[in-house]
Design a protein around this motif. Structure first.
Motif, short mmCIF file in Angstrom:
data_model
loop_
_atom_site.label_atom_id
_atom_site.label_comp_id
_atom_site.label_asym_id
_atom_site.label_seq_id
_atom_site.Cartn_x
_atom_site.Cartn_y
_atom_site.Cartn_z
N GLY A 29 0.79 -1.22 0.00
CA GLY A 29 0.00 0.00 0.00
C GLY A 29 0.82 1.27 0.00
O GLY A 29 0.32 2.33 -0.35
N THR A 49 -10.48 9.40 -7.34
CA THR A 49 -9.38 9.14 -8.25
C THR A 49 -9.53 9.92 -9.55
O THR A 49 -10.63 10.13 -10.05
CB THR A 49 -9.27 7.65 -8.56
N VAL A 156 -5.51 1.94 -6.92
CA VAL A 156 -6.43 2.61 -5.99
C VAL A 156 -7.72 2.90 -6.73
O VAL A 156 -7.71 3.29 -7.90
CB VAL A 156 -5.81 3.91 -5.42
N ASP A 160 -11.49 3.99 -1.72
CA ASP A 160 -10.41 3.40 -0.92
C ASP A 160 -9.94 4.44 0.11
O ASP A 160 -10.21 5.64 -0.01
CB ASP A 160 -9.25 2.98 -1.81
N VAL A 162 -7.13 6.63 2.22
CA VAL A 162 -5.84 7.28 1.99
C VAL A 162 -5.35 7.86 3.31
O VAL A 162 -6.10 8.51 4.04
CB VAL A 162 -5.97 8.43 0.97
N LEU A 171 -2.14 3.68 0.66
CA LEU A 171 -3.48 3.49 0.11
C LEU A 171 -4.02 2.15 0.56
O LEU A 171 -3.36 1.13 0.41
CB LEU A 171 -3.42 3.56 -1.42
#
Length: 226
Positions: A29, A49, A156, A160, A162, A171
């Protein structure tokens, strides 16, 4: 478990504990090479994203990142995939101001940014590979947003988790959030106990050995013996 509870729990951790927890559950990650562009505060939130591509024959009708800012919710984190390009800025001062007004927590850029003085002035956290004054206009454009992307080699998707702080960016897939957060909380608690023992005068060598520091992020299923 409710998503807002995940964010609350994540806000009490740091990127290192979360990275160790990701390894413990067998996932990668941690994003390499992306760092805070100024001494900004830690950010946590859900990912929105954005995929960036070079301008081609079809010219953009909207400036990059603006549709994603409009769609984002308060507390979200924008994660931008510009494939690591550092020759053109993917993010600048007007976007910073718009995101700040919207209540977005910060931005993570696999690429470059500009207008850092404005980011600092508005106290808007920016994590990127570097800063460069070269404009995006006529060079790059938004391809899509809230689709799966790559950020520093880590996949990602929208929603998700962060976390980004002075040590870097991690991530966490939403599907693994509960497992990762539980592991990270256990790691953080053990590290706190270790510090407490050192404060009492115990040898750091003894504390590290007795509390099995080297095995803390061993992936599930791997042997922790010998």
């Amino acid at each position: 478990m409710a998503e807002h509870t995940w964010i609350e729990r994540l806000s009490k951790l740091d990127s290192c504990a979360v990275s160790d927890a990701m390894e413990k559950v067998g996932l990668r990650g941690a994003v390499l090479g992306i760092r805070p562009m100024w001494s900004c505060e830690r950010i946590v939130g859900r990912a929105v994203t954005i995929k960036i591509k070079p301008v081609g024959l079809v010219r953009p009708t909207q400036h990059l990142c603006t549709p994603a800012i409009e769609a984002a919710q308060q507390g979200d984190v924008l994660v931008i995939d510009n494939a690591g390009r550092v020759d053109v800025a993917t993010w600048g001062g007007i976007l910073t101001y718009a995101a700040k007004v919207k209540g977005i927590a910060g931005v993570v850029i696999d690429g470059a940014c500009r207008d850092l003085d404005e980011s600092r002035e508005h106290e808007f956290p920016v994590f990127a590979r570097t800063a460069v004054p070269v404009t995006a206009r006529g060079r790059i454009m938004q391809e899509s947003f809230n689709e799966e992307i790559q950020c520093g080699g880590v996949s990602v998707s929208a929603g998700d988790l962060v976390i980004a702080d002075g040590s870097g960016v991690v991530l966490v897939p939403a599907a693994k959030a509960e497992e990762v957060l539980t592991a990270a909380e256990a790691i953080a608690a053990r590290e706190k106990r270790m510090q407490e023992e050192i404060a009492k005068g115990r040898s750091v060598v003894e504390v590290m050995e007795s509390m099995q520091y080297e095995a803390m992020n061993v992936a599930e299923g791997e042997s922790q013996h010998g």
